[in-house]
Write an enzyme that holds these catalytic residues in place. Structure first.
Site, PDB file in Angstrom:
ATOM      1  N   GLU A 197       0.861  -1.170   0.000  1.00  0.00           N
ATOM      2  CA  GLU A 197       0.000   0.000   0.000  1.00  0.00           C
ATOM      3  C   GLU A 197       0.899   1.221   0.000  1.00  0.00           C
ATOM      4  OE1 GLU A 197      -1.206   3.088   0.616  1.00  0.00           O
ATOM      5  OE2 GLU A 197      -2.053   2.721   2.607  1.00  0.00           O
ATOM      6  N   GLU A 206       3.999   8.396  -4.209  1.00  0.00           N
ATOM      7  CA  GLU A 206       4.886   7.697  -3.278  1.00  0.00           C
ATOM      8  C   GLU A 206       5.836   6.744  -3.992  1.00  0.00           C
ATOM      9  OE1 GLU A 206       2.717   5.922  -0.115  1.00  0.00           O
ATOM     10  OE2 GLU A 206       1.778   7.797   0.484  1.00  0.00           O
TER      11      GLU A 206
END
Length: 744
Positions: A197, A206
């Protein structure tokens, strides 16, 4: 002794990336991991040097987080506990819809014993879900879970969670980036299942793409199973005068007549925002939006195969209403399992669920407010793009390894695409809006006029990064000599002033930009005469998202310049007043409350380290954290606004304290207190610049209670105390409810 530097992030981040995302976007501080070889050349130990900024000086220092000491806290001498408290890990783990979705998808995906790789493992929740799923298939020598978490303090916290759940022998933890893992050295074999995740509000920020690329190339088998399985991004055209103010200072100033020009014709975009998407709670601004199109699909990403680094798509959108498109609001839908029965979306609440996710489980609904995933806003420059009802709006969308961009051809795009070089100042959207706010500018202008009228001799030092006050002083006083410290803007601030000097009618001969902090101004005798005026907004470049009292750095700057201040120096602001209001904040409180059972796993060990604010023992205080309160979901004031403490800028910085008795004005559930600073600009108190919740452009400090209190009568009161430590710049807040108060 030899050492090597490991880069930022728990996943692979190429040095060529324009915007490297630190720690999957969940840790605000920077760090560098250093692996030191012992003298025997056979063993290694790991240290993390973590960057921490002093709120009073702006100086940054590298603190050492040792690998050893995994006892309580386990953060070493200087510790990362306070820094982990500012991350979104706690909010993420309190997102029960997210947790259920990953559990359901992992249980559907893992069909038997296999090697599972968890990249960016955090507290190890996904690793434990995978290990528990495999337990029902019996013991097997080939059943392995490898958890990769490069941020050492979080990795150490994960080990404590694993031990508390008796999972430490079932999961192998690596304090490395994923691109540092080597099959045959770290991993016994390539993994058959990837659970990860590493998604931010934009989806890619990210390092999702480079992480997946390396994993597919080096760490996973051919045709692996992945959780999540795929994702789709969506967008929608909106009209919003509020959003326009956040990026269009030029047209905002055109509606003013105060004579100060931060932008000007020919230099329309010399002060603006970075060209990127901005994460925002768009539900909170729904009343300020007009929807100009139906949602449209942008990009699809498959996690189960190697993604491309770049993509481009041509989009044609039929306008549903006539208006002026000021922004593209975007969100994503993630399909976590192969079948498509487990879906999570960050769509705003006004979006009707599409047919493909109506039957899916774990889709958030209106009550599932969270702060770790928001919508994103891509600003259309200038006054926007005019559209007519039923018009086809055609534009391109592109993505690289870390971000998605939109390219709309509007009439004003050319002037905003000019290259200003080092002259251009890029500030936060909220700062741009504040600089274009009529009331804010009028207040500062009134205060400066009063000061300049009272002070005949005018040698002025601007002690912060305020280009506005520098220009304003030069405009209002034709003989003032101005020294601007610009500790954050530095030379870029000087080049900006040179570019706009003619438009404001002053010569740079009267202005000296030092580009340094106040201690250097005083020690190096750079100020040749006594200072008559010392002014600040206060504003320090790069700290817009910090707690409001971090602008008390102005008080520290004033103190360091004490030796060069004249006896009758005028200091603006004259003082600061810490204000407080009791509030009901149910959504925010839920997102920050203590963790206990998360999908069957005990997470109570992480509460203190991650700064949990709810359900703590009464002797443990949670931290004050910065938020735009108006974006914090359901919010209700339960008291009036009271002064709590004053900061006297006429005198050098010192520790101080204050207290007040607050009576509740209405019943309700009190979750905590909102705090901010009102800046009293002059000695008479005629001009006050408030940074309270009524201002959408500045963050407040929120102190959540360890337990919410049920205010069942307006006869109840609470005593609040606060103290300011001048050595650290920190403010501590405590509260004591009256005996009539009943807990929830």
């Amino acid at each position: 002794m030899k050492s090597s530097l490991a880069g930022l992030g728990a996943a692979i981040y190429s040095s060529s990336l324009v915007r490297p995302p630190p720690f999957h976007g969940r840790v605000s501080a920077r760090f560098v991991a250093v692996r030191e070889m012992s003298t025997s050349c056979t063993s290694f130990s790991t240290r993390v040097f973590q960057l921490r900024r002093d709120p009073l000086t702006g100086d940054s220092e590298w603190i050492v987080v040792e690998e050893g000491g995994e006892g309580e806290g386990g953060e070493g001498k200087h510790g990362a506990k306070c820094l982990l408290a500012t991350t979104s890990y706690l909010d993420m783990l309190n997102d029960s819809c997210r947790n259920r979705a990953f559990r359901a998808a992992i249980e559907k995906t893992i069909k038997g014993p296999c090697h599972v790789l968890d990249i960016g493992a955090g507290t190890g929740l996904l690793s434990m879900l995978a290990a528990r799923t495999m337990e029902k298939f019996g013991e097997s020598s080939v059943a392995t879970v490898s958890a990769c978490e490069s941020y050492l303090p979080m990795g150490k916290l994960m080990r404590r969670v694993l031990r508390g759940n008796k999972m430490e022998k079932k999961i192998k933890v690596f304090h490395k980036r994923s691109d540092e893992l080597v099959v045959g050295v770290d991993l016994k074999s390539r993994a058959a299942v990837l659970v990860s995740e590493i998604l931010d509000s934009e989806l890619l920020g990210e390092g999702l793409i480079p992480t997946l690329q390396h994993a597919h190339d080096m760490l996973l088998i051919k045709n692996p199973q992945t959780v999540p399985y795929c994702a789709t991004t969506y967008g929608q055209l909106v009209e919003s005068p509020y959003l326009q103010k956040l990026q269009d200072l030029f047209h905002g100033e055109a509606n003013l007549s105060d004579g100060v020009h931060l932008t000007c014709p020919g230099l329309e975009g010399i002060m603006g925002i970075k060209k990127q998407q901005y994460a925002m709670h768009c539900d909170a601004m729904f009343n300020d939006l007009r929807l100009l199109s139906e949602p449209f699909k942008v990009f699809e990403f498959d996690f189960w195969k190697r993604p491309e680094s770049h993509g481009e798509i041509k989009i044609s959108v039929k306008a549903s209403s006539e208006g002026n498109a000021n922004a593209v609001i975007s969100w994503w839908v993630v399909q976590l399992d192969y079948e498509g029965s487990v879906v999570y979306t960050t769509a705003p609440r006004w979006i009707t669920r599409t047919d493909d996710i109506k039957e899916a489980t774990c889709v958030p609904d209106a009550k599932d407010w969270c702060d770790h995933w928001k919508q994103c806003v891509w600003f259309i420059p200038g006054p926007g793009l005019p559209v007519s009802k039923d018009e086809n709006v055609v534009f391109n969308a592109t993505h690289d390894e870390t971000k998605i961009s939109y390219h709309l051809k509007c009439d004003n795009s050319l002037i905003y695409s000019n290259t200003y070089g080092d002259c251009r100042l890029e500030l936060s959207p909220e700062r741009i809006a504040l600089y274009g706010d009529r009331d804010w500018r009028s207040g500062l202008m009134t205060a400066m006029r009063n000061i300049l009228h009272a002070q005949s001799s005018q040698f002025c030092v601007v002690a912060d990064d305020s280009v506005f006050l520098t220009i304003l002083t030069a405009c209002l006083s034709k003989n003032a000599t101005i020294v601007s410290s610009f500790p954050g803007l530095q030379e870029k601030g000087e080049k900006y002033l040179q570019a706009v000097a003619n438009a404001n009618g002053f010569s740079m001969d009267r202005i000296k930009v030092m580009g340094m902090r106040s201690p250097n101004l005083a020690k190096n005798n750079l100020i040749q005469r006594k200072v008559d005026l010392l002014v600040g907004e206060p504003f320090y470049y790069g700290t817009e998202g910090a707690l409001p009292w971090q602008n008390l750095r102005f008080w520290k700057e004033r103190t360091l310049l004490d030796s060069v201040l004249s006896e009758d120096v005028i200091v603006m602001p004259f003082k600061g007043v810490l204000k407080v209001c009791a509030m009901s904040l149910p959504d925010l409180w839920r997102s920050r409350c203590c963790l206990e059972n998360v999908e069957g796993f005990d997470h109570s060990v992480v509460n203190e380290t991650l700064g949990a604010c709810g359900n703590l023992p009464r002797m443990i205080e949670g931290p004050c954290l910065p938020y735009y309160v108006w974006q914090c979901g359901e919010v209700q004031e339960l008291s009036g606004v009271l002064p709590l403490m004053e900061f006297d800028f006429a005198n050098p910085i010192h520790s101080c304290s204050g207290k007040t008795k607050m009576w509740f004005s209405k019943p309700g559930l009190c979750h905590g207190f909102v705090l901010w600073i009102d800046w009293v600009m002059d000695e008479k108190g005629s001009v006050v610049m408030s940074a309270g919740p009524a201002s959408r452009y500045q963050k407040q400090g929120v102190k959540l209670l360890s337990q919410p209190f049920n205010v069942n009568t307006t006869d109840c009161f609470v005593e609040i105390e606060a103290s300011f430590d001048h050595s650290s710049g920190e403010i501590t807040v405590s509260s004591f409810f009256s005996p009539l108060q009943s807990g929830s």
